[in-house]
Design a protein around this motif. Sequence first.
Motif, PDB file in Angstrom:
ATOM      1  N   SER A 162       0.823  -1.219   0.000  1.00 44.80           N
ATOM      2  CA  SER A 162       0.000   0.000   0.000  1.00 44.80           C
ATOM      3  C   SER A 162       0.847   1.254   0.000  1.00 44.80           C
ATOM      4  O   SER A 162       0.375   2.333  -0.384  1.00 44.80           O
ATOM      5  N   GLY A 163       2.078   1.131   0.441  1.00 41.58           N
ATOM      6  CA  GLY A 163       2.981   2.279   0.457  1.00 41.58           C
ATOM      7  C   GLY A 163       2.652   3.320   1.500  1.00 41.58           C
ATOM      8  O   GLY A 163       3.176   4.438   1.463  1.00 41.58           O
ATOM      9  N   SER A 164       1.782   2.977   2.454  1.00 39.83           N
ATOM     10  CA  SER A 164       1.364   3.962   3.459  1.00 39.83           C
ATOM     11  C   SER A 164       2.220   3.919   4.722  1.00 39.83           C
ATOM     12  O   SER A 164       1.923   4.619   5.689  1.00 39.83           O
ATOM     13  N   GLY A 165       3.253   3.122   4.723  1.00 34.36           N
ATOM     14  CA  GLY A 165       4.090   3.012   5.906  1.00 34.36           C
ATOM     15  C   GLY A 165       5.077   4.159   6.045  1.00 34.36           C
ATOM     16  O   GLY A 165       5.463   4.797   5.064  1.00 34.36           O
ATOM     17  N   THR A 166       5.453   4.415   7.272  1.00 36.91           N
ATOM     18  CA  THR A 166       6.459   5.434   7.578  1.00 36.91           C
ATOM     19  C   THR A 166       7.610   4.761   8.313  1.00 36.91           C
ATOM     20  O   THR A 166       7.396   4.073   9.314  1.00 36.91           O
ATOM     21  N   ILE A 167       8.804   4.952   7.813  1.00 32.02           N
ATOM     22  CA  ILE A 167       9.978   4.350   8.438  1.00 32.02           C
ATOM     23  C   ILE A 167      10.363   5.162   9.668  1.00 32.02           C
ATOM     24  O   ILE A 167      10.523   6.375   9.604  1.00 32.02           O
ATOM     25  N   THR A 168      10.496   4.492  10.792  1.00 31.06           N
ATOM     26  CA  THR A 168      10.919   5.132  12.039  1.00 31.06           C
ATOM     27  C   THR A 168      12.020   4.284  12.660  1.00 31.06           C
ATOM     28  O   THR A 168      12.238   3.139  12.246  1.00 31.06           O
ATOM     29  N   PRO A 169      12.717   4.807  13.664  1.00 29.21           N
ATOM     30  CA  PRO A 169      13.732   3.990  14.346  1.00 29.21           C
ATOM     31  C   PRO A 169      13.136   2.778  15.061  1.00 29.21           C
ATOM     32  O   PRO A 169      13.878   1.904  15.512  1.00 29.21           O
ATOM     33  N   TYR A 170      11.811   2.702  15.152  1.00 27.04           N
ATOM     34  CA  TYR A 170      11.146   1.649  15.912  1.00 27.04           C
ATOM     35  C   TYR A 170      10.410   0.661  15.007  1.00 27.04           C
ATOM     36  O   TYR A 170       9.698  -0.210  15.493  1.00 27.04           O
ATOM     37  N   GLY A 171      10.602   0.799  13.708  1.00 28.20           N
ATOM     38  CA  GLY A 171       9.958  -0.055  12.738  1.00 28.20           C
ATOM     39  C   GLY A 171       9.175   0.760  11.733  1.00 28.20           C
ATOM     40  O   GLY A 171       9.100   1.992  11.822  1.00 28.20           O
ATOM     41  N   VAL A 172       8.602   0.065  10.746  1.00 22.49           N
ATOM     42  CA  VAL A 172       7.761   0.732   9.753  1.00 22.49           C
ATOM     43  C   VAL A 172       6.337   0.773  10.305  1.00 22.49           C
ATOM     44  O   VAL A 172       5.753  -0.271  10.614  1.00 22.49           O
ATOM     45  N   VAL A 173       5.789   1.972  10.434  1.00 21.79           N
ATOM     46  CA  VAL A 173       4.497   2.124  11.092  1.00 21.79           C
ATOM     47  C   VAL A 173       3.424   2.516  10.081  1.00 21.79           C
ATOM     48  O   VAL A 173       3.651   3.331   9.186  1.00 21.79           O
ATOM     49  N   TYR A 174       2.261   1.901  10.256  1.00 18.38           N
ATOM     50  CA  TYR A 174       1.067   2.198   9.467  1.00 18.38           C
ATOM     51  C   TYR A 174       0.004   2.651  10.453  1.00 18.38           C
ATOM     52  O   TYR A 174      -0.362   1.898  11.360  1.00 18.38           O
ATOM     53  N   ASP A 175      -0.475   3.881  10.293  1.00 24.15           N
ATOM     54  CA  ASP A 175      -1.372   4.418  11.329  1.00 24.15           C
ATOM     55  C   ASP A 175      -2.790   3.865  11.249  1.00 24.15           C
ATOM     56  O   ASP A 175      -3.575   4.014  12.199  1.00 24.15           O
ATOM     57  N   ASN A 176      -3.167   3.233  10.153  1.00 24.10           N
ATOM     58  CA  ASN A 176      -4.498   2.624   9.990  1.00 24.10           C
ATOM     59  C   ASN A 176      -5.629   3.598  10.269  1.00 24.10           C
ATOM     60  O   ASN A 176      -6.695   3.222  10.747  1.00 24.10           O
ATOM     61  N   GLY A 177      -5.389   4.889   9.989  1.00 20.64           N
ATOM     62  CA  GLY A 177      -6.426   5.893  10.199  1.00 20.64           C
ATOM     63  C   GLY A 177      -6.582   6.323  11.643  1.00 20.64           C
ATOM     64  O   GLY A 177      -7.582   6.952  12.004  1.00 20.64           O
ATOM     65  N   MET A 178      -5.611   6.010  12.502  1.00 20.63           N
ATOM     66  CA  MET A 178      -5.687   6.367  13.921  1.00 20.63           C
ATOM     67  C   MET A 178      -5.824   7.870  14.121  1.00 20.63           C
ATOM     68  O   MET A 178      -5.146   8.656  13.471  1.00 20.63           O
ATOM     69  N   LYS A 179      -6.708   8.266  15.000  1.00 13.31           N
ATOM     70  CA  LYS A 179      -6.883   9.667  15.370  1.00 13.31           C
ATOM     71  C   LYS A 179      -6.454   9.852  16.825  1.00 13.31           C
ATOM     72  O   LYS A 179      -6.767   9.014  17.669  1.00 13.31           O
ATOM     73  N   LEU A 180      -5.758  10.942  17.090  1.00 16.01           N
ATOM     74  CA  LEU A 180      -5.307  11.223  18.451  1.00 16.01           C
ATOM     75  C   LEU A 180      -6.445  11.857  19.230  1.00 16.01           C
ATOM     76  O   LEU A 180      -6.612  13.079  19.244  1.00 16.01           O
ATOM     77  N   GLU A 181      -7.257  11.010  19.871  1.00 15.43           N
ATOM     78  CA  GLU A 181      -8.411  11.500  20.627  1.00 15.43           C
ATOM     79  C   GLU A 181      -7.960  12.146  21.932  1.00 15.43           C
ATOM     80  O   GLU A 181      -6.969  11.750  22.539  1.00 15.43           O
ATOM     81  N   GLN A 182      -8.735  13.156  22.387  1.00 16.90           N
ATOM     82  CA  GLN A 182      -8.407  13.876  23.613  1.00 16.90           C
ATOM     83  C   GLN A 182      -9.047  13.179  24.812  1.00 16.90           C
ATOM     84  O   GLN A 182      -9.958  13.700  25.458  1.00 16.90           O
ATOM     85  N   VAL A 183      -8.561  11.996  25.118  1.00 19.33           N
ATOM     86  CA  VAL A 183      -9.051  11.264  26.288  1.00 19.33           C
ATOM     87  C   VAL A 183      -8.654  12.012  27.556  1.00 19.33           C
ATOM     88  O   VAL A 183      -9.435  12.099  28.513  1.00 19.33           O
ATOM     89  N   TYR A 184      -7.444  12.538  27.567  1.00 21.81           N
ATOM     90  CA  TYR A 184      -6.956  13.345  28.692  1.00 21.81           C
ATOM     91  C   TYR A 184      -7.072  14.810  28.305  1.00 21.81           C
ATOM     92  O   TYR A 184      -6.540  15.240  27.277  1.00 21.81           O
ATOM     93  N   ASP A 185      -7.756  15.587  29.146  1.00 16.67           N
ATOM     94  CA  ASP A 185      -8.039  16.987  28.812  1.00 16.67           C
ATOM     95  C   ASP A 185      -6.960  17.962  29.262  1.00 16.67           C
ATOM     96  O   ASP A 185      -7.096  19.168  29.064  1.00 16.67           O
TER      97      ASP A 185
END
Length: 394
Positions: A162-185
């Motif tokens: 899919s080519g949607s991965g991002t190379i990081t020092p911790y592996g190739v990450v695919y966010d799968n549409g993750m949203k950073l929800e404001q669970v902590y205000d």
Amino acid sequence: MMIQAVLGNPHHPEYGVATIPFPIPHDQCAHCMELLEALEIGDAVKADCQVQEINSFYSVLKRMEMLTVNVEELNYLAKRLDSFDTGEAAQFQAMAHKLELFELKDLINLTFCCQQATVITDFSDLPAVGRDHYMNLHGGSAKTEELDALDGEETARMLIESGSGTITPYGVVYDNGMKLEQVYDGRFFPCYYYEPNAITVAVTSKAEPEDTEHITWLFLPMVQEEIGRALQRAGIADPADVRLRLEDTQLPDEVDVLLDMEQENLADLNVLAQAADALSSDDMKKLGAVVTLAKPQNAEQAKNLVENLDLFDFAPGAHSPAEYGKYMIQRSGHFDYDENLDEFYDYEGYALQRMNEEDGLFTGRGYIAYKGYTSLAEIMDGSQSSHMEMGGMA
């Protein structure tokens, strides 16, 4: 220790630094706060601690160095990270790197959603990568038959291609549409059970509506410094302004139902939690029976009963004189029971004789008897003059 942070005062570097372990152990809380107070930092609410150095398995946190942080937020983040397994650690670090997160609020919120991402650290086992990815897309769980039917290798190949991965020092990450929800205000920490505790209390201000989301969670027992800082963070200065709600306990139901949270105070609840925290599961059952017999009216009286459990005899599961007598003769350890002579034992007769000589009661948990010299009322009021009678059960 999940994190070791070297903290200083950003306005007065000449004051020196303090090295603090996170999560801060309960028995080190007062000492750590004293170290920070000596540097004129460590406020419960303000971000006033400059991170001079940070050491952790979570190397992504190095980006916090030279930032000014709040010590309570750093402590909460450390508790969250301490619960992560290897896979979650990779997800957290890779997504923190991808999203370029630095602020503690964002990092805390990331701990609640990073599990949605897929991180590939090993391309040699594509079937495993595919299974992990499928699980991440389905909330971390899947039926066995679903996984058995899954072509893990094909799923992994489709993800990679899919080519949607991002190379990081911790592996190739695919966010799968993750949203950073404001669970902590940014002020009120979400309820999180970091370790077993006896009593969980939701604290709110009476100035707020009863259904307010501004809840401070207390996981009792806690040291006084922790409670004080939690209330300070909640903006509650007057104890009379506290509204309490019993959220959960490890105590017997008989204790839970007697606690009237409109009448109780945090101090009494905390000492009850401290007393009960060391009880075994068998002692908890015994406590339930003791409460049924003694009928305490509040947390303080229940605490006094916890501290005097040795003044009570308990025959768990005994609901009749015959069962009580059988427990005493067979299991109490006071007799050399011979199963070959079982038909000759008069269990009921023996029990009735004992019961005539003691203050006892059959409860839903078994038979309980008080063996002290002073009254139960005196025990519940804190009298220390009662003693076990000779011949009581262990």
